[in-house]
Scaffold this active site. Structure first.
Site, short mmCIF file in Angstrom:
data_model
loop_
_atom_site.label_atom_id
_atom_site.label_comp_id
_atom_site.label_asym_id
_atom_site.label_seq_id
_atom_site.Cartn_x
_atom_site.Cartn_y
_atom_site.Cartn_z
N SER A 102 87.56 -20.56 -45.00
CA SER A 102 88.30 -21.81 -45.03
C SER A 102 87.49 -22.93 -44.36
O SER A 102 86.85 -22.72 -43.34
CB SER A 102 89.62 -21.62 -44.29
N ASN B 234 80.94 -28.76 -35.58
CA ASN B 234 81.81 -29.64 -36.36
C ASN B 234 83.10 -29.93 -35.62
O ASN B 234 83.59 -29.12 -34.83
CB ASN B 234 82.14 -29.01 -37.72
N LEU C 200 90.97 -30.90 -39.19
CA LEU C 200 91.97 -30.49 -40.19
C LEU C 200 92.39 -31.66 -41.09
O LEU C 200 93.57 -31.84 -41.39
CB LEU C 200 93.19 -29.84 -39.54
N CYS D 299 91.84 -23.09 -34.59
CA CYS D 299 90.96 -24.25 -34.76
C CYS D 299 90.67 -24.86 -33.40
O CYS D 299 91.59 -25.25 -32.69
CB CYS D 299 91.60 -25.29 -35.67
N GLY E 152 80.93 -15.38 -39.47
CA GLY E 152 80.15 -16.03 -38.41
C GLY E 152 78.66 -15.90 -38.70
O GLY E 152 78.04 -14.89 -38.38
#
Lengths: 338, 308
Positions: free
Chosen positions: A53, A101, A105, A162, A274
């Site tokens: 995702s 990053n 979202l 997140c 990962g």
């Protein structure tokens, strides 16, 4: 060592349903016919190569590069109940062998996802795993209820990890909250549930155990590591939002460690992610205990990699004399294991 | 104007790169253009056939984790072999890890490339005056723009040869005049002046230190033209953000249609990562904007749509 996870016989707290369902209980995915077929709890996949995702857009963006039907499954960018603008740019910065990053979202919300993307995603010919994030357990549950209307979805992945929005971290660093969100989502929909966990915790095995005990079909290990890039001349963080999440080859050993720790102590299928960028990386994750893998950051610089890895995995398993993926999963031996 | 699809859909493509391709290709030539500035030529007929002015592609060093990602580069020009497009040229200035590595590349080097990406500049105004305003390395998209506008070369595939969803582009009608205003830090950094010496293109220069052309910013050249009765009918602009902001304001004040090509940092170039966002106006209110991806909805935006 733990047993392989070909079947899931653990009792489920929510096995009784109040309303009968008209739609089939099994997600619609390509039939597992080859040595590549895997099963993660109730989720059956034609092969164990997924795309992570947030690294594959809504799949549309990848159409020039990937034959979607070759993949084990596609996981679009995280969906939240309401639209989110996301974080101010710069949202990414490259670090040594990695990518930091803080996208935040950025998405148009659940209803826009259903209206604009679900139709396209449903026709890809591969398992569709929808990644969702809510600010509260109720928001997670309500999203699961709404998505339950769409039987073409194969599974839900819960983004409780997140690092870039305050709503995510809180669930994934607390075993009790992790258990609660997993069990609420499980009882709110028919889908297999994957819990995507954060590595920014003292003991990821403890969180994974909580997710497994609450009925997660699998755990996705791991989301990004919280990090910071500094523009020292300006005395400012490089990223617009300050901190970010680190991904890419730089974190692969850390991800392998998390997969291995959970595999050796918790009885739950693992989706490893990962820094995977080659077939050797895939094999390392499988051997360390992952039953499936996700390709993440590599999609950005090698957009057809995931598809190619499916073929390379088949060849690698054949080379090892394995008739199925599960034969190699968790075969890592530490000194003193025997 | 005989463009095949309307302007609105050109400028705001729906987040798709249906005719992009990814390939490992060879460096054919590598030349110094100016101080720290180079031109690289890649052999890639499939890309060369499809790309149009203002579009870009990503370039990456294969087989290594550091630098990890590709970097976006605007099309400088397409080169031909035996009368057909054989590859692409792009200009770059050495600023970071990949460009430092690139400066050591020689003919025969294998590099990864994917594209064409982004929307490109709209077809130029018919029978009017097109002014190209470039700052720093922002001049690189304008060689192809100028050549196309002057009828010296065609870019892109014939409509019937394009992939479904791709943007065919064959321009039949041309602007009456094309002017390039190009500003750099100093004379040493002015890159590709010989390339821009073409029939019909008027080049005006400026440097921050006064070592060539007008002493000052390139925006002064634009203001001078407007106020001196040489008003352009459209402005295409590419350069550092403060300069593009200034050009946006100038064009807005004088009601001149203006398009800006953004140089946002990107991780993927094809819309998957959502990093290269910029604030795009959605209505009239001051907060009525949303982050849009520069790579798939740009890099070229109508100036009035951007919120700096």
């Amino acid at each position: 060592m733990r047993a392989p996870f070909d079947t899931d016989t653990r009792p489920r707290k929510d096995s009784l349903r109040l309303t009968p369902r008209k739609v089939p209980q099994q997600p619609i995915v390509a039939p597992p016919v080859s040595r590549l077929a895997v099963q993660l709890g109730r989720l059956k996949l034609a092969n164990p190569v997924l795309v992570a995702s947030g690294t594959f857009g809504y799949a549309r963006e990848m159409q020039a590069f990937v034959r979607f039907e070759r993949l084990g499954g596609v996981i679009p960018k995280t969906v939240t109940p309401l639209p989110r603008k996301g974080n101010p740019p710069p949202r990414t910065v490259e670090t040594s062998a990695g990518l930091l990053n803080s996208i935040g979202l950025d998405n148009d919300g659940l209803e826009a996802f259903i209206e604009k993307h679900l139709g396209y995603l449903s026709g890809l010919g591969t398992a569709l795993i929808v990644n969702i994030a809510g600010r509260t357990i109720d928001e997670f549950r309500e999203m699961a209820v709404r998505l339950d209307e769409f039987p073409q979805i194969a599974a839900l992945e819960l983004n409780i990890s997140c690092p870039n929005v305050s709503c995510g971290v809180d669930f994934g660093i607390d075993p009790r909250l992790t258990a609660e969100v997993v069990s609420k989502v499980r009882s709110a929909c028919r889908f297999p549930v994957l819990a995507k966990l954060t590595p920014n915790v003292t003991s990821i095995a403890e969180i994974a155990r909580a997710a497994a005990d609450a009925g997660a079909d699998a755990v996705t290990l791991i989301n990004t590591f919280q990090g910071l890039a500094v523009d020292w001349r300006r005395r400012r963080p490089v990223l617009g939002a300050g901190f970010g999440g680190l991904s890419g080859p730089a974190i692969k050993p850390l991800a392998l460690r998390a997969v291995c720790q959970v595999a050796r102590s918790v009885n739950v299928p693992i989706v490893g992610v990962g820094g995977i960028a080659s077939i050797d990386d895939v094999m390392q994750f499988l051997v360390a205990g992952a039953s499936a893998v996700q390709i993440g950051t590599a999609n950005f610089y090698n957009p057809s990699l995931a598809e190619r890895l499916v073929d390379e995995l088949d060849a690698a398993l054949a080379g090892e004399g394995c008739a199925s993926v599960s034969e190699i999963v968790g075969t890592l031996q530490f000194p003193g294991d025997e | 104007m005989s463009q095949v699809i309307d302007d609105a859909s050109r400028v705001f493509l729906p987040g798709l790169v249906p005719d992009a391709l990814a390939a490992t290709v060879d460096v054919v030539e590598h030349e110094a253009m100016a101080r720290d500035t180079f031109r690289l030529r890649l052999r890639c007929p499939e890309l060369a056939r499809r790309i149009v002015p203002g579009q870009f592609f990503m370039v990456r060093a294969p087989g290594r984790d550091d630098p990890l990602l590709g970097r976006p580069f605007a099309l400088y020009d397409v080169y031909d072999e035996d009368g057909v497009p054989a590859g692409v040229d792009f200009g770059y200035i050495v600023v970071g890890k990949l460009t430092t590595l690139m400066s050591g590349w020689t003919a025969g080097e294998s590099v990864e490339v994917w594209g064409p990406l982004g929307n490109g500049f709209p077809p130029p105004p018919t029978d009017g005056h097109l002014m190209l305003v470039a700052g720093g390395i922002g001049q690189t998209p304008f060689l192809a723009v100028a050549r196309e506008a002057l009828g010296l070369r065609r870019y892109g595939e014939e409509p019937e040869a394009s992939a479904p969803g791709a943007v065919p582009r064959i321009i039949e009608h041309r602007p009456r005049r094309v002017t390039l205003c190009y500003g750099a830090r100093s004379r040493d950094y002015l890159a590709g002046l010989d390339d821009f010496r073409m029939e019909g293109l008027e080049v005006r220069l400026s440097t921050d230190d006064g070592t060539a052309g007008r002493h000052g910013f390139v925006t002064a050249l634009l203001v001078e033209a407007i106020e001196g009765g040489d008003r352009p009918d459209a402005v295409y602009c590419c350069g550092p953000e403060p300069m593009m902001h200034a050009v946006q304001q100038i064009c807005q004040k004088h009601a001149i249609p203006c398009w800006l090509s953004l140089e946002s940092p990107m991780a993927c170039g094809f819309g998957a990562c959502f990093s290269c966002v910029t604030r795009v106006r959605e209505g009239d209110g001051p907060d009525d904007w949303d982050y849009r991806r520069t790579c798939v909805e740009g890099p070229v935006f109508p100036a009035e749509k951007l919120v700096f």
